[in-house]
Design a protein around this motif. Structure first.
Motif, short mmCIF file in Angstrom:
data_model
loop_
_atom_site.label_atom_id
_atom_site.label_comp_id
_atom_site.label_asym_id
_atom_site.label_seq_id
_atom_site.Cartn_x
_atom_site.Cartn_y
_atom_site.Cartn_z
N GLU A 287 0.83 -1.21 0.00
CA GLU A 287 0.00 0.00 0.00
C GLU A 287 0.87 1.26 0.00
O GLU A 287 0.35 2.37 -0.04
CB GLU A 287 -0.88 0.04 1.26
N LEU A 288 2.19 1.08 0.06
CA LEU A 288 3.10 2.20 0.28
C LEU A 288 3.98 2.48 -0.93
O LEU A 288 4.28 1.57 -1.72
CB LEU A 288 4.01 1.92 1.49
N ASP A 289 4.41 3.74 -1.05
CA ASP A 289 5.48 4.10 -1.99
C ASP A 289 6.80 3.89 -1.27
O ASP A 289 7.07 4.53 -0.25
CB ASP A 289 5.36 5.58 -2.40
N LEU A 290 7.64 3.00 -1.80
CA LEU A 290 8.94 2.72 -1.20
C LEU A 290 10.04 3.21 -2.13
O LEU A 290 9.90 3.16 -3.36
CB LEU A 290 9.12 1.21 -0.95
N LEU A 291 11.13 3.68 -1.55
CA LEU A 291 12.26 4.17 -2.35
C LEU A 291 13.55 3.89 -1.62
O LEU A 291 13.66 4.08 -0.41
CB LEU A 291 12.13 5.69 -2.58
N LYS A 292 14.54 3.44 -2.36
CA LYS A 292 15.88 3.28 -1.81
C LYS A 292 16.75 4.40 -2.37
O LYS A 292 16.90 4.55 -3.59
CB LYS A 292 16.45 1.92 -2.20
N PHE A 293 17.33 5.20 -1.46
CA PHE A 293 18.12 6.39 -1.83
C PHE A 293 19.57 6.09 -1.50
O PHE A 293 19.93 5.83 -0.34
CB PHE A 293 17.61 7.59 -1.03
N ALA B 151 10.65 -2.20 -7.65
CA ALA B 151 11.62 -1.58 -6.73
C ALA B 151 12.05 -0.24 -7.32
O ALA B 151 12.55 -0.19 -8.45
CB ALA B 151 12.83 -2.48 -6.52
N ASN B 152 11.86 0.83 -6.54
CA ASN B 152 12.29 2.17 -6.97
C ASN B 152 13.61 2.50 -6.28
O ASN B 152 13.70 2.43 -5.05
CB ASN B 152 11.24 3.20 -6.59
N ILE C 151 14.76 3.12 -11.91
CA ILE C 151 15.96 3.78 -11.37
C ILE C 151 16.01 5.23 -11.84
O ILE C 151 15.78 5.53 -13.02
CB ILE C 151 17.24 3.05 -11.84
N SER C 152 16.29 6.12 -10.91
CA SER C 152 16.49 7.53 -11.26
C SER C 152 17.83 7.99 -10.71
O SER C 152 18.40 7.37 -9.81
CB SER C 152 15.34 8.39 -10.70
N TYR C 153 18.33 9.08 -11.25
CA TYR C 153 19.64 9.62 -10.88
C TYR C 153 19.54 11.12 -10.65
O TYR C 153 18.70 11.80 -11.25
CB TYR C 153 20.68 9.37 -11.99
N SER C 154 20.41 11.63 -9.81
CA SER C 154 20.54 13.08 -9.68
C SER C 154 21.99 13.40 -9.34
O SER C 154 22.77 12.52 -8.97
CB SER C 154 19.59 13.64 -8.61
#
Length: 508
Positions: free
Chosen positions: A67-73, A202-203, A237-240
Protein backbone atom coordinates in the motif's frame (compact mmCIF):
# COMPACT_ATOMS: atom_id res chain seq x y z
CA UNK A 1 34.52 43.78 -1.73
CA UNK A 2 33.01 41.73 -4.53
CA UNK A 3 33.65 42.99 -8.05
CA UNK A 4 31.00 43.03 -10.76
CA UNK A 5 32.77 40.04 -12.28
CA UNK A 6 32.49 38.18 -8.95
CA UNK A 7 28.81 39.05 -8.66
CA UNK A 8 28.19 37.65 -12.13
CA UNK A 9 30.03 34.47 -11.12
CA UNK A 10 27.81 34.10 -8.08
CA UNK A 11 24.67 34.53 -10.16
CA UNK A 12 25.86 32.05 -12.80
CA UNK A 13 26.52 29.50 -10.06
CA UNK A 14 22.91 29.70 -8.92
CA UNK A 15 23.87 31.46 -5.69
CA UNK A 16 23.09 34.90 -4.25
CA UNK A 17 25.31 37.57 -2.76
CA UNK A 18 23.39 37.21 0.51
CA UNK A 19 24.22 33.52 0.65
CA UNK A 20 27.90 34.20 -0.03
CA UNK A 21 28.02 36.86 2.69
CA UNK A 22 26.35 34.47 5.15
CA UNK A 23 28.96 31.82 4.33
CA UNK A 24 31.78 34.32 4.91
CA UNK A 25 30.14 35.21 8.23
CA UNK A 26 30.29 31.53 9.21
CA UNK A 27 34.01 31.52 8.40
CA UNK A 28 34.51 34.60 10.60
CA UNK A 29 32.31 33.48 13.49
CA UNK A 30 33.32 29.84 13.38
CA UNK A 31 31.00 26.87 13.89
CA UNK A 32 30.19 25.95 17.48
CA UNK A 33 30.90 22.42 18.63
CA UNK A 34 28.01 20.15 19.56
CA UNK A 35 27.24 20.26 23.29
CA UNK A 36 27.33 16.56 24.17
CA UNK A 37 25.45 15.61 27.33
CA UNK A 38 26.02 11.85 27.14
CA UNK A 39 26.63 9.02 24.73
CA UNK A 40 23.55 7.05 23.81
CA UNK A 41 23.66 3.43 24.94
CA UNK A 42 21.51 0.30 25.02
CA UNK A 43 18.25 1.16 26.75
CA UNK A 44 19.31 4.79 27.06
CA UNK A 45 18.46 6.30 23.69
CA UNK A 46 19.13 3.07 21.76
CA UNK A 47 16.34 0.51 21.51
CA UNK A 48 17.15 -3.20 21.52
CA UNK A 49 14.34 -5.44 20.31
CA UNK A 50 13.72 -9.05 21.24
CA UNK A 51 13.32 -11.62 18.44
CA UNK A 52 9.56 -11.51 19.04
CA UNK A 53 9.47 -7.70 18.70
CA UNK A 54 11.63 -7.83 15.58
CA UNK A 55 9.27 -10.33 13.98
CA UNK A 56 6.26 -8.16 14.88
CA UNK A 57 7.82 -5.15 13.14
CA UNK A 58 8.70 -7.25 10.08
CA UNK A 59 5.12 -8.59 9.93
CA UNK A 60 3.72 -5.05 10.18
CA UNK A 61 5.91 -3.84 7.33
CA UNK A 62 5.12 -6.88 5.16
CA UNK A 63 1.40 -6.35 5.69
CA UNK A 64 1.55 -2.69 4.64
CA UNK A 65 4.29 -2.46 2.00
CA UNK A 66 2.11 -3.00 -1.06
CA UNK A 67 0.00 0.00 0.00
CA UNK A 68 3.10 2.20 0.28
CA UNK A 69 5.48 4.10 -1.99
CA UNK A 70 8.94 2.72 -1.20
CA UNK A 71 12.26 4.17 -2.35
CA UNK A 72 15.88 3.28 -1.81
CA UNK A 73 18.12 6.39 -1.83
CA UNK A 74 21.81 5.68 -2.36
CA UNK A 75 24.62 8.26 -2.34
CA UNK A 76 26.96 6.96 -5.06
CA UNK A 77 28.99 9.89 -6.37
CA UNK A 78 32.40 8.87 -5.05
CA UNK A 79 35.26 7.61 -7.23
CA UNK A 80 37.10 4.50 -6.08
CA UNK A 81 40.46 6.30 -5.74
CA UNK A 82 40.66 5.99 -1.92
CA UNK A 83 40.17 2.23 -2.14
CA UNK A 84 43.57 1.90 -3.77
CA UNK A 85 45.72 4.44 -1.92
CA UNK A 86 48.26 1.94 -0.60
CA UNK A 87 48.59 0.44 -4.10
CA UNK A 88 49.37 3.88 -5.53
CA UNK A 89 52.16 4.19 -2.98
CA UNK A 90 53.43 0.76 -4.06
CA UNK A 91 53.69 1.88 -7.70
CA UNK A 92 55.50 5.05 -6.64
CA UNK A 93 57.92 3.48 -4.15
CA UNK A 94 58.72 -0.01 -5.44
CA UNK A 95 61.22 -0.12 -8.30
CA UNK A 96 60.96 -3.65 -9.66
CA UNK A 97 64.23 -3.38 -11.64
CA UNK A 98 66.31 -2.87 -8.50
CA UNK A 99 64.21 -3.55 -5.36
CA UNK A 100 63.69 -6.99 -3.78
CA UNK A 101 59.95 -7.62 -3.44
CA UNK A 102 60.25 -9.88 -0.39
CA UNK A 103 62.33 -7.32 1.51
CA UNK A 104 59.96 -4.51 0.44
CA UNK A 105 56.86 -6.37 1.67
CA UNK A 106 58.45 -7.13 5.04
CA UNK A 107 58.65 -3.46 5.93
CA UNK A 108 56.37 -2.68 8.85
CA UNK A 109 54.37 -0.04 6.96
CA UNK A 110 53.53 -2.47 4.13
CA UNK A 111 51.10 -4.73 5.98
CA UNK A 112 48.26 -3.82 3.60
CA UNK A 113 50.40 -4.83 0.62
CA UNK A 114 51.32 -8.17 2.22
CA UNK A 115 47.64 -8.91 2.77
CA UNK A 116 46.72 -7.85 -0.77
CA UNK A 117 49.37 -9.88 -2.60
CA UNK A 118 48.88 -12.98 -0.42
CA UNK A 119 45.22 -13.16 -1.47
CA UNK A 120 45.24 -12.00 -5.10
CA UNK A 121 43.07 -14.87 -6.33
CA UNK A 122 40.29 -13.92 -3.88
CA UNK A 123 39.61 -10.52 -5.45
CA UNK A 124 36.68 -10.55 -7.90
CA UNK A 125 38.57 -8.69 -10.63
CA UNK A 126 41.79 -10.78 -10.50
CA UNK A 127 40.85 -12.95 -13.49
CA UNK A 128 40.12 -9.83 -15.56
CA UNK A 129 43.51 -8.36 -14.70
CA UNK A 130 45.36 -11.61 -15.42
CA UNK A 131 43.57 -12.09 -18.74
CA UNK A 132 44.63 -8.58 -19.82
CA UNK A 133 48.21 -9.16 -18.70
CA UNK A 134 48.56 -12.48 -20.54
CA UNK A 135 47.15 -10.88 -23.70
CA UNK A 136 49.65 -8.01 -23.47
CA UNK A 137 52.63 -10.05 -22.20
CA UNK A 138 52.50 -13.70 -23.35
CA UNK A 139 55.56 -14.45 -21.16
CA UNK A 140 54.05 -12.77 -18.07
CA UNK A 141 54.26 -15.96 -15.98
CA UNK A 142 58.07 -15.91 -16.49
CA UNK A 143 58.48 -12.43 -14.98
CA UNK A 144 60.12 -12.14 -11.57
CA UNK A 145 57.60 -11.87 -8.74
CA UNK A 146 58.27 -8.18 -8.09
CA UNK A 147 57.73 -7.31 -11.75
CA UNK A 148 54.53 -9.41 -11.84
CA UNK A 149 53.13 -7.60 -8.80
CA UNK A 150 54.03 -4.19 -10.21
CA UNK A 151 52.44 -4.96 -13.59
CA UNK A 152 49.36 -6.48 -11.92
CA UNK A 153 48.67 -3.35 -9.85
CA UNK A 154 49.34 -1.05 -12.81
CA UNK A 155 46.96 -3.05 -15.02
CA UNK A 156 44.32 -3.04 -12.29
CA UNK A 157 44.21 0.65 -11.40
CA UNK A 158 46.08 2.35 -14.27
CA UNK A 159 44.33 4.29 -17.02
CA UNK A 160 45.55 1.91 -19.75
CA UNK A 161 44.24 -1.14 -17.91
CA UNK A 162 40.99 -1.70 -16.03
CA UNK A 163 41.36 1.87 -14.72
CA UNK A 164 39.61 1.02 -11.45
CA UNK A 165 41.19 4.08 -9.88
CA UNK A 166 39.03 6.37 -12.02
CA UNK A 167 35.94 4.18 -11.90
CA UNK A 168 32.97 5.19 -9.75
CA UNK A 169 33.11 3.10 -6.58
CA UNK A 170 29.63 1.78 -7.33
CA UNK A 171 30.87 0.28 -10.61
CA UNK A 172 33.95 -1.54 -9.26
CA UNK A 173 33.46 -5.34 -9.27
CA UNK A 174 32.87 -6.27 -5.62
CA UNK A 175 31.81 -9.91 -6.01
CA UNK A 176 32.05 -12.74 -8.53
CA UNK A 177 29.52 -15.54 -8.97
CA UNK A 178 30.79 -18.13 -11.44
CA UNK A 179 31.72 -16.10 -14.49
CA UNK A 180 29.62 -13.06 -13.53
CA UNK A 181 31.16 -9.94 -12.00
CA UNK A 182 28.79 -7.97 -9.77
CA UNK A 183 29.44 -4.35 -8.82
CA UNK A 184 28.26 -2.54 -5.67
CA UNK A 185 25.57 -0.97 -7.88
CA UNK A 186 24.37 -4.41 -8.94
CA UNK A 187 24.28 -5.66 -5.35
CA UNK A 188 22.24 -2.62 -4.30
CA UNK A 189 19.64 -3.54 -6.93
CA UNK A 190 19.57 -7.17 -5.86
CA UNK A 191 19.23 -6.17 -2.20
CA UNK A 192 16.42 -3.70 -2.93
CA UNK A 193 14.33 -6.56 -4.32
CA UNK A 194 14.17 -8.07 -0.83
CA UNK A 195 12.82 -5.07 1.10
CA UNK A 196 12.31 -1.94 -1.04
CA UNK A 197 9.75 -3.54 -3.35
CA UNK A 198 6.05 -2.72 -3.55
CA UNK A 199 3.74 -4.60 -5.94
CA UNK A 200 6.71 -6.17 -7.69
CA UNK A 201 8.47 -2.87 -8.42
CA UNK A 202 11.62 -1.58 -6.73
CA UNK A 203 12.29 2.17 -6.97
CA UNK A 204 15.89 3.27 -6.51
CA UNK A 205 17.51 6.69 -6.67
CA UNK A 206 21.27 7.13 -6.98
CA UNK A 207 23.11 10.42 -6.51
CA UNK A 208 26.05 10.25 -8.91
CA UNK A 209 28.66 12.54 -10.41
CA UNK A 210 27.31 14.03 -13.62
CA UNK A 211 30.17 12.61 -15.68
CA UNK A 212 29.39 9.10 -14.39
CA UNK A 213 25.65 8.94 -15.07
CA UNK A 214 26.04 7.34 -18.49
CA UNK A 215 28.32 4.65 -17.03
CA UNK A 216 25.65 3.71 -14.48
CA UNK A 217 22.96 3.66 -17.17
CA UNK A 218 25.12 1.48 -19.41
CA UNK A 219 25.84 -0.93 -16.57
CA UNK A 220 22.15 -1.22 -15.78
CA UNK A 221 21.41 -1.99 -19.43
CA UNK A 222 23.96 -4.82 -19.22
CA UNK A 223 22.52 -6.41 -16.08
CA UNK A 224 18.80 -5.52 -16.22
CA UNK A 225 17.60 -8.77 -17.73
CA UNK A 226 19.70 -10.89 -15.35
CA UNK A 227 18.72 -9.10 -12.14
CA UNK A 228 15.03 -8.93 -13.08
CA UNK A 229 14.95 -12.64 -13.92
CA UNK A 230 16.82 -13.53 -10.74
CA UNK A 231 14.63 -11.49 -8.38
CA UNK A 232 11.28 -11.48 -10.18
CA UNK A 233 11.19 -7.71 -9.62
CA UNK A 234 11.03 -4.78 -12.04
CA UNK A 235 13.36 -1.87 -11.30
CA UNK A 236 12.73 1.83 -11.74
CA UNK A 237 15.96 3.78 -11.37
CA UNK A 238 16.49 7.53 -11.26
CA UNK A 239 19.64 9.62 -10.88
CA UNK A 240 20.54 13.08 -9.68
CA UNK A 241 23.69 15.14 -9.20
CA UNK A 242 24.90 17.32 -6.36
CA UNK A 243 23.53 20.74 -7.28
CA UNK A 244 25.91 23.57 -8.20
CA UNK A 245 23.95 25.96 -6.03
CA UNK A 246 24.88 23.90 -2.95
CA UNK A 247 28.58 24.68 -3.49
CA UNK A 248 30.23 26.91 -0.92
CA UNK A 249 32.78 29.66 -1.39
CA UNK A 250 36.44 29.17 -0.49
CA UNK A 251 37.89 31.67 1.98
CA UNK A 252 41.35 32.97 2.77
CA UNK A 253 42.92 32.30 6.17
CA UNK A 254 41.71 35.83 7.05
CA UNK A 255 38.11 34.78 6.29
CA UNK A 256 37.76 36.88 3.13
CA UNK A 257 36.57 35.56 -0.23
CA UNK A 258 39.47 33.69 -1.87
CA UNK A 259 40.33 34.80 -5.40
CA UNK A 260 42.39 32.74 -7.86
CA UNK A 261 45.14 34.07 -10.12
CA UNK A 262 42.48 35.54 -12.44
CA UNK A 263 40.58 37.22 -9.59
CA UNK A 264 37.78 34.67 -9.84
CA UNK A 265 35.94 33.33 -6.82
CA UNK A 266 36.58 29.66 -6.05
CA UNK A 267 33.61 27.42 -5.26
CA UNK A 268 33.82 23.95 -3.73
CA UNK A 269 31.38 21.03 -3.33
CA UNK A 270 29.97 21.24 0.18
CA UNK A 271 30.08 17.59 1.29
CA UNK A 272 27.31 14.99 1.50
CA UNK A 273 25.10 17.46 3.35
CA UNK A 274 24.39 19.00 -0.07
CA UNK A 275 22.42 15.84 -0.86
CA UNK A 276 19.62 17.10 1.37
CA UNK A 277 18.48 18.98 -1.74
CA UNK A 278 18.42 15.72 -3.71
CA UNK A 279 16.59 13.91 -0.92
CA UNK A 280 14.09 16.75 -0.78
CA UNK A 281 13.38 16.31 -4.49
CA UNK A 282 12.28 12.69 -4.15
CA UNK A 283 9.09 11.53 -2.49
CA UNK A 284 7.88 8.25 -0.96
CA UNK A 285 6.12 6.93 2.12
CA UNK A 286 9.31 5.21 3.24
CA UNK A 287 12.82 6.06 2.06
CA UNK A 288 15.70 3.69 2.82
CA UNK A 289 19.13 5.37 2.88
CA UNK A 290 22.35 3.41 2.59
CA UNK A 291 25.81 4.14 1.13
CA UNK A 292 26.76 2.53 -2.19
CA UNK A 293 29.70 0.52 -0.79
CA UNK A 294 27.79 -1.06 2.12
CA UNK A 295 26.74 -4.33 0.50
CA UNK A 296 27.14 -8.06 1.09
CA UNK A 297 27.37 -11.12 -1.11
CA UNK A 298 24.09 -12.79 -2.02
CA UNK A 299 24.19 -15.46 0.68
CA UNK A 300 23.78 -12.76 3.37
CA UNK A 301 21.12 -10.61 1.69
CA UNK A 302 18.10 -12.08 3.47
CA UNK A 303 19.69 -11.31 6.85
CA UNK A 304 20.28 -7.71 5.78
CA UNK A 305 16.72 -7.44 4.45
CA UNK A 306 15.22 -8.77 7.69
CA UNK A 307 16.83 -5.99 9.74
CA UNK A 308 15.83 -3.34 7.20
CA UNK A 309 12.23 -4.53 7.57
CA UNK A 310 12.55 -4.29 11.36
CA UNK A 311 13.51 -0.62 11.04
CA UNK A 312 10.73 0.03 8.52
CA UNK A 313 8.17 -1.69 10.75
CA UNK A 314 9.28 0.41 13.71
CA UNK A 315 8.86 3.53 11.59
CA UNK A 316 5.33 2.53 10.58
CA UNK A 317 4.46 1.78 14.20
CA UNK A 318 5.64 5.23 15.30
CA UNK A 319 3.88 6.96 12.42
CA UNK A 320 0.57 5.28 13.20
CA UNK A 321 0.72 6.63 16.75
CA UNK A 322 1.98 10.10 15.73
CA UNK A 323 -0.59 10.55 12.97
CA UNK A 324 -3.39 9.54 15.34
CA UNK A 325 -2.23 12.03 17.98
CA UNK A 326 -1.78 14.85 15.46
CA UNK A 327 -5.26 14.33 14.06
CA UNK A 328 -6.75 14.54 17.57
CA UNK A 329 -4.68 17.61 18.43
CA UNK A 330 -5.98 19.38 15.32
CA UNK A 331 -9.62 18.84 16.33
CA UNK A 332 -11.65 21.74 17.75
CA UNK A 333 -11.77 20.40 21.29
CA UNK A 334 -8.63 18.84 22.69
CA UNK A 335 -8.93 17.14 26.06
CA UNK A 336 -6.31 17.21 28.81
CA UNK A 337 -6.06 13.42 28.39
CA UNK A 338 -4.91 13.80 24.76
CA UNK A 339 -2.34 16.44 25.77
CA UNK A 340 -1.07 14.14 28.52
CA UNK A 341 -0.96 11.14 26.16
CA UNK A 342 1.06 13.16 23.62
CA UNK A 343 3.48 14.38 26.32
CA UNK A 344 4.07 10.83 27.52
CA UNK A 345 4.59 9.57 23.95
CA UNK A 346 7.13 12.31 23.19
CA UNK A 347 9.04 11.58 26.37
CA UNK A 348 8.93 7.78 26.36
CA UNK A 349 8.89 6.88 22.65
CA UNK A 350 10.69 9.79 20.98
CA UNK A 351 13.17 10.13 23.87
CA UNK A 352 12.82 13.92 23.98
CA UNK A 353 13.74 14.85 27.50
CA UNK A 354 12.17 18.26 28.17
CA UNK A 355 8.61 17.60 27.01
CA UNK A 356 6.44 20.63 26.13
CA UNK A 357 3.06 21.03 27.82
CA UNK A 358 1.21 23.22 25.31
CA UNK A 359 -0.66 21.94 22.26
CA UNK A 360 1.18 24.17 19.77
CA UNK A 361 4.61 23.13 21.09
CA UNK A 362 3.60 19.45 21.09
CA UNK A 363 2.42 19.70 17.48
CA UNK A 364 5.69 21.36 16.50
CA UNK A 365 7.51 18.23 17.70
CA UNK A 366 5.11 15.68 16.27
CA UNK A 367 4.75 17.36 12.87
CA UNK A 368 8.20 16.80 11.45
CA UNK A 369 10.02 14.09 9.47
CA UNK A 370 10.98 10.94 11.33
CA UNK A 371 13.89 8.57 10.88
CA UNK A 372 14.72 5.23 12.43
CA UNK A 373 18.49 4.75 12.44
CA UNK A 374 20.19 1.41 12.73
CA UNK A 375 23.34 1.66 14.86
CA UNK A 376 25.99 -1.02 15.44
CA UNK A 377 28.28 -1.70 18.37
CA UNK A 378 31.40 0.44 18.23
CA UNK A 379 34.32 -1.37 16.58
CA UNK A 380 36.66 1.63 16.52
CA UNK A 381 35.76 2.53 12.92
CA UNK A 382 36.10 6.27 12.22
CA UNK A 383 32.87 8.22 12.06
CA UNK A 384 29.94 9.49 14.05
CA UNK A 385 27.62 7.95 16.55
CA UNK A 386 24.46 8.54 18.60
CA UNK A 387 24.69 11.12 21.40
CA UNK A 388 22.32 13.13 23.56
CA UNK A 389 23.05 16.79 22.84
CA UNK A 390 21.81 20.13 24.09
CA UNK A 391 21.00 22.87 21.57
CA UNK A 392 21.28 26.65 22.06
CA UNK A 393 17.77 26.82 23.52
CA UNK A 394 18.59 24.13 26.06
CA UNK A 395 16.53 21.44 24.31
CA UNK A 396 17.82 17.89 24.66
CA UNK A 397 17.60 15.37 21.81
CA UNK A 398 19.41 12.32 20.48
CA UNK A 399 21.42 13.01 17.32
CA UNK A 400 24.04 11.45 15.09
CA UNK A 401 27.18 13.44 15.85
CA UNK A 402 30.41 13.29 13.85
CA UNK A 403 33.66 13.32 15.80
CA UNK A 404 34.61 16.58 14.06
CA UNK A 405 31.62 18.21 15.83
CA UNK A 406 32.97 17.36 19.29
CA UNK A 407 35.51 19.59 21.03
CA UNK A 408 38.09 16.96 21.97
CA UNK A 409 40.25 19.69 23.55
CA UNK A 410 37.61 19.88 26.25
CA UNK A 411 38.45 16.98 28.65
CA UNK A 412 34.80 16.49 29.64
CA UNK A 413 33.53 16.42 26.04
CA UNK A 414 36.40 14.13 25.04
CA UNK A 415 35.58 11.73 27.86
CA UNK A 416 31.92 11.60 26.78
CA UNK A 417 32.93 10.90 23.17
CA UNK A 418 35.17 8.05 24.33
CA UNK A 419 32.22 6.45 26.12
CA UNK A 420 30.39 5.93 22.82
CA UNK A 421 29.19 2.34 22.66
CA UNK A 422 27.64 2.53 19.19
CA UNK A 423 28.50 3.74 15.71
CA UNK A 424 26.48 5.23 12.82
CA UNK A 425 26.71 2.92 9.78
CA UNK A 426 24.33 5.10 7.68
CA UNK A 427 21.39 2.71 7.89
CA UNK A 428 18.36 4.98 7.86
CA UNK A 429 14.67 4.45 7.22
CA UNK A 430 12.85 7.76 6.80
CA UNK A 431 9.27 8.98 6.85
CA UNK A 432 9.00 12.33 5.07
CA UNK A 433 5.20 12.77 4.80
CA UNK A 434 2.76 14.21 7.34
CA UNK A 435 -0.47 12.71 8.63
CA UNK A 436 -2.32 13.92 5.52
CA UNK A 437 0.22 12.27 3.21
CA UNK A 438 1.79 15.61 2.24
CA UNK A 439 5.56 15.74 1.87
CA UNK A 440 7.54 17.86 4.30
CA UNK A 441 9.99 20.46 2.99
CA UNK A 442 13.10 18.83 4.43
CA UNK A 443 15.12 22.03 4.07
CA UNK A 444 13.08 23.49 6.95
CA UNK A 445 14.35 20.86 9.41
CA UNK A 446 18.09 21.35 9.01
CA UNK A 447 20.48 23.02 11.46
CA UNK A 448 22.68 25.34 9.34
CA UNK A 449 25.06 25.88 12.26
CA UNK A 450 26.11 22.20 12.27
CA UNK A 451 28.50 22.44 9.32
CA UNK A 452 32.25 22.01 9.31
CA UNK A 453 35.21 24.24 8.37
CA UNK A 454 38.37 22.54 7.10
CA UNK A 455 41.77 23.67 5.86
CA UNK A 456 42.50 22.84 2.22
CA UNK A 457 44.74 24.15 -0.54
CA UNK A 458 44.11 25.54 -4.00
CA UNK A 459 47.00 25.51 -6.50
CA UNK A 460 49.37 25.35 -3.54
CA UNK A 461 47.75 28.21 -1.61
CA UNK A 462 46.08 27.56 1.76
CA UNK A 463 42.32 28.11 1.85
CA UNK A 464 39.41 27.44 4.17
CA UNK A 465 36.53 25.24 2.98
CA UNK A 466 32.99 25.06 4.33
CA UNK A 467 30.96 21.87 4.38
CA UNK A 468 27.21 22.01 4.84
CA UNK A 469 25.64 20.13 7.76
CA UNK A 470 26.07 16.42 7.03
CA UNK A 471 23.09 14.61 5.53
CA UNK A 472 22.56 12.35 8.55
CA UNK A 473 23.62 14.75 11.29
CA UNK A 474 23.04 18.52 10.93
CA UNK A 475 20.80 18.25 7.86
CA UNK A 476 18.42 16.04 9.84
CA UNK A 477 18.94 17.74 13.22
CA UNK A 478 15.29 18.69 13.62
CA UNK A 479 13.81 15.35 12.63
CA UNK A 480 12.36 12.95 15.19
CA UNK A 481 15.10 10.37 15.59
CA UNK A 482 14.98 6.83 16.95
CA UNK A 483 18.08 4.65 17.32
CA UNK A 484 17.83 0.88 17.06
CA UNK A 485 20.68 -1.57 17.54
CA UNK A 486 21.30 -3.74 14.46
CA UNK A 487 23.90 -6.53 14.15
CA UNK A 488 27.40 -5.85 12.82
CA UNK A 489 26.71 -7.91 9.68
CA UNK A 490 24.60 -4.97 8.42
CA UNK A 491 27.75 -2.78 8.23
CA UNK A 492 30.18 -3.89 5.53
CA UNK A 493 31.64 -0.83 3.79
CA UNK A 494 34.52 -1.23 1.36
CA UNK A 495 36.86 1.58 2.34
CA UNK A 496 40.00 -0.14 1.04
CA UNK A 497 40.29 -2.90 -1.55
CA UNK A 498 41.34 -5.32 1.21
CA UNK A 499 37.85 -5.05 2.74
CA UNK A 500 36.72 -7.25 -0.15
CA UNK A 501 38.56 -10.10 1.60
CA UNK A 502 36.11 -10.00 4.52
CA UNK A 503 33.88 -13.06 4.77
CA UNK A 504 30.67 -11.19 3.81
CA UNK A 505 32.25 -10.26 0.47
CA UNK A 506 33.56 -13.73 -0.36
CA UNK A 507 31.29 -15.81 -2.58
CA UNK A 508 32.98 -19.22 -2.49
Amino acid sequence: MLTEKNKEQIKNHGLTEEKIQSQLKIFRDGIPFADVVEAASAGNGIAIFSEKQQQEFVTLFESKKDELDLLKFTPASGAATRMFQFLHRFLEQFKYKKDNIEEFLQKEENGDLRKFFSALEKFPFSDLVMENLHNKYPDFHQFEKGKQFHFFVNEMIGEFGLNLNNTPKGLVPFHKYGENYVTAFGEQLHEAAFYATSNGIANLHFTVSEEHEEKFRNRYAEIQETVERKTGVKFKISYSFQKKETDTIAATLDNEAFLDENDNLVFRPSGHGALLENLNDVDADIIFIKNIDNVVSEKHVETIAFHKKVLAGKLLSLQQKIFGLVEKLHSEKVSEEIIKEAETFISEKLFIKNTPIYKEAILKILERPIRVCGVVENTGAPGGGPFLIKDKQGNLSYQIVEMSQIDTNDPQQKALAEKATHFNPVDLVCGVRNYKGEKYDLLQFSDPSAGFISNKSYNGKPIKALELPGLWNGAMANWNTIFVEVPLITFNPVKTVNDLLNEVHQTQ
